[in-house]
Design a protein around this motif. Structure first.
Motif, mmCIF file in Angstrom:
data_model
loop_
_atom_site.group_PDB
_atom_site.id
_atom_site.type_symbol
_atom_site.label_atom_id
_atom_site.label_comp_id
_atom_site.label_asym_id
_atom_site.label_seq_id
_atom_site.Cartn_x
_atom_site.Cartn_y
_atom_site.Cartn_z
ATOM 1 N N LYS A 1 -7.979 -7.399 -0.733
ATOM 2 C CA LYS A 1 -6.809 -8.140 -0.295
ATOM 3 C C LYS A 1 -5.545 -7.321 -0.468
ATOM 4 C CE LYS A 1 -4.318 -12.466 -1.283
ATOM 5 N NZ LYS A 1 -4.312 -13.681 -2.136
ATOM 6 N N MET B 1 0.840 -1.196 0.000
ATOM 7 C CA MET B 1 0.000 0.000 0.000
ATOM 8 C C MET B 1 0.868 1.237 0.000
ATOM 9 S SD MET B 1 -2.935 1.117 2.742
ATOM 10 C CE MET B 1 -3.745 -0.443 2.580
ATOM 11 N N ARG C 1 -12.522 -3.836 2.099
ATOM 12 C CA ARG C 1 -11.630 -4.911 2.516
ATOM 13 C C ARG C 1 -10.988 -5.675 1.349
ATOM 14 N NH1 ARG C 1 -14.804 -7.535 7.754
ATOM 15 N NH2 ARG C 1 -14.893 -5.612 8.980
ATOM 16 N N LEU D 1 -8.155 6.239 0.041
ATOM 17 C CA LEU D 1 -7.696 4.953 0.543
ATOM 18 C C LEU D 1 -8.592 4.428 1.653
ATOM 19 C CD1 LEU D 1 -3.829 5.469 0.551
ATOM 20 C CD2 LEU D 1 -5.071 3.756 -0.742
ATOM 21 N N LYS D 2 -9.017 5.308 2.532
ATOM 22 C CA LYS D 2 -9.920 4.892 3.605
ATOM 23 C C LYS D 2 -11.239 4.384 3.037
ATOM 24 C CE LYS D 2 -8.022 7.996 7.129
ATOM 25 N NZ LYS D 2 -8.272 9.198 7.961
ATOM 26 N N CYS E 1 0.603 10.820 1.558
ATOM 27 C CA CYS E 1 0.597 9.442 1.093
ATOM 28 C C CYS E 1 1.366 9.390 -0.214
ATOM 29 C CB CYS E 1 -0.843 8.956 0.871
ATOM 30 S SG CYS E 1 -1.614 8.326 2.358
ATOM 31 N N ILE F 1 -4.001 -3.332 -2.035
ATOM 32 C CA ILE F 1 -4.209 -1.994 -2.612
ATOM 33 C C ILE F 1 -2.851 -1.417 -3.005
ATOM 34 C CG2 ILE F 1 -5.111 0.341 -2.312
ATOM 35 C CD1 ILE F 1 -6.849 -0.685 -0.054
ATOM 36 N N ASN G 1 -8.159 -7.262 -5.366
ATOM 37 C CA ASN G 1 -6.924 -6.510 -5.555
ATOM 38 C C ASN G 1 -7.222 -5.223 -6.320
ATOM 39 O OD1 ASN G 1 -5.126 -8.724 -4.548
ATOM 40 N ND2 ASN G 1 -5.985 -9.763 -6.334
ATOM 41 N N GLU H 1 -5.378 9.979 0.944
ATOM 42 C CA GLU H 1 -5.674 9.344 2.223
ATOM 43 C C GLU H 1 -7.173 9.077 2.363
ATOM 44 O OE1 GLU H 1 -3.205 10.139 6.039
ATOM 45 O OE2 GLU H 1 -3.365 12.057 4.989
ATOM 46 N N VAL I 1 -11.652 3.032 0.016
ATOM 47 C CA VAL I 1 -11.406 1.739 -0.635
ATOM 48 C C VAL I 1 -11.205 0.637 0.405
ATOM 49 C CG1 VAL I 1 -9.829 0.452 -2.131
ATOM 50 C CG2 VAL I 1 -10.436 2.813 -2.696
ATOM 51 N N GLU I 2 -10.489 0.964 1.477
ATOM 52 C CA GLU I 2 -10.217 -0.030 2.524
ATOM 53 C C GLU I 2 -11.494 -0.546 3.174
ATOM 54 O OE1 GLU I 2 -7.623 2.148 5.035
ATOM 55 O OE2 GLU I 2 -5.830 1.738 3.835
#
Length: 237
Positions: free
Chosen positions: A175, A1, A173, A166-167, A193, A177, A148, A163, A169-170
């Motif tokens: 596998k 990441m 969950r 990314l939060k 980032c 990034i 992925n 940032e 997308v996370e």
């Protein structure tokens, strides 16, 4: 990441140290190329200061052409591909890291679409001539559930927008990034980032072209250019 770097609070925010992004470093004093050395839409006459990164340097086969016209070229680290093949170098790095993974390429619109298209084309070309392949689907920030994810962004400044993305997308969950950024700016920041794959690290200049815009103008420029004061005034909303 991508690497999120948290810095301690200081009286004055410091610019990101030069050369920490992993991309080709363009120095703060780089003046760019004279506009009359390149072709660009006539309706932008007077609206640009210089060509900062020629389209051929982003893509390929440009270094020899620059030398033939007695134009300066950047130096690059030993063992790396020259900047004239920067997009191909990023594609190779992605192949090395993600080969044989089924991934979703997540394009950040609108500025990222041209870089995304060119990067995906390079990855496809490498896959056709390799024993490793990357099955890819391209989406435009319409997330469901992915294993992925490769996020493709044109330019990263403070990194705060990345940032936030990314939060988001996370939350699905995935596998894995990874983030590919064509440009990373050296700007004052408190948190940043850094993308996993960086094309060019540039000084804090207002650049347009190659799908980067100013109030929706300049996306039709092939080269990455620095907008002039006149251009900012002309297209100010």
């Amino acid at each position: 990441m991508c690497a999120c770097v948290q810095e301690t609070n200081m009286a004055e925010p410091a610019a990101r140290p030069e050369g920490t992004s992993g991309g080709i470093v363009i120095k703060d004093e780089w003046p760019g190329y004279a506009l009359d050395l390149f072709s660009y839409p006539a309706h932008y006459s007077g609206d640009l200061d210089c060509v900062f990164i020629p389209h051929g340097v982003i893509m390929d086969s440009c270094i020899q052409a620059l030398r033939e016209h007695d134009l300066p070229v950047w130096r690059w680290q030993r063992g790396s591909l020259p900047p004239s093949r920067r997009t191909e170098r990023l594609a190779r790095n992605i192949m090395d890291d993600l080969g044989d993974h089924d991934i979703v390429v997540l394009c950040v619109l609108k500025g990222g679409y041209q870089f995304c298209v060119d990067l995906v084309d390079r990855i496809k070309a490498l896959s056709r001539n390799s024993d490793r392949t990357i099955p890819m689907r391209v989406h435009f920030i319409r997330l469901k559930s992915y294993l992925n994810v490769l996020i493709v962004e044109a330019i990263v400044g403070t990194g705060k927008t990345m940032e936030t993305l990314l939060k988001y997308v996370e939350a699905f969950r995935p596998k894995l990034i990874k983030v590919a950024g064509l440009l990373v700016k050296r700007v004052p920041h408190n948190a940043a980032c850094l993308p996993d794959y960086v094309g060019f690290e540039i000084p804090d200049r207002f650049v347009v072209g190659y799908a980067l815009d100013y109030n929706e103008y300049f996306r039709d420029l092939s080269h990455i250019c620095v907008i002039s004061k006149r251009g900012k005034m002309k297209y100010k909303m």
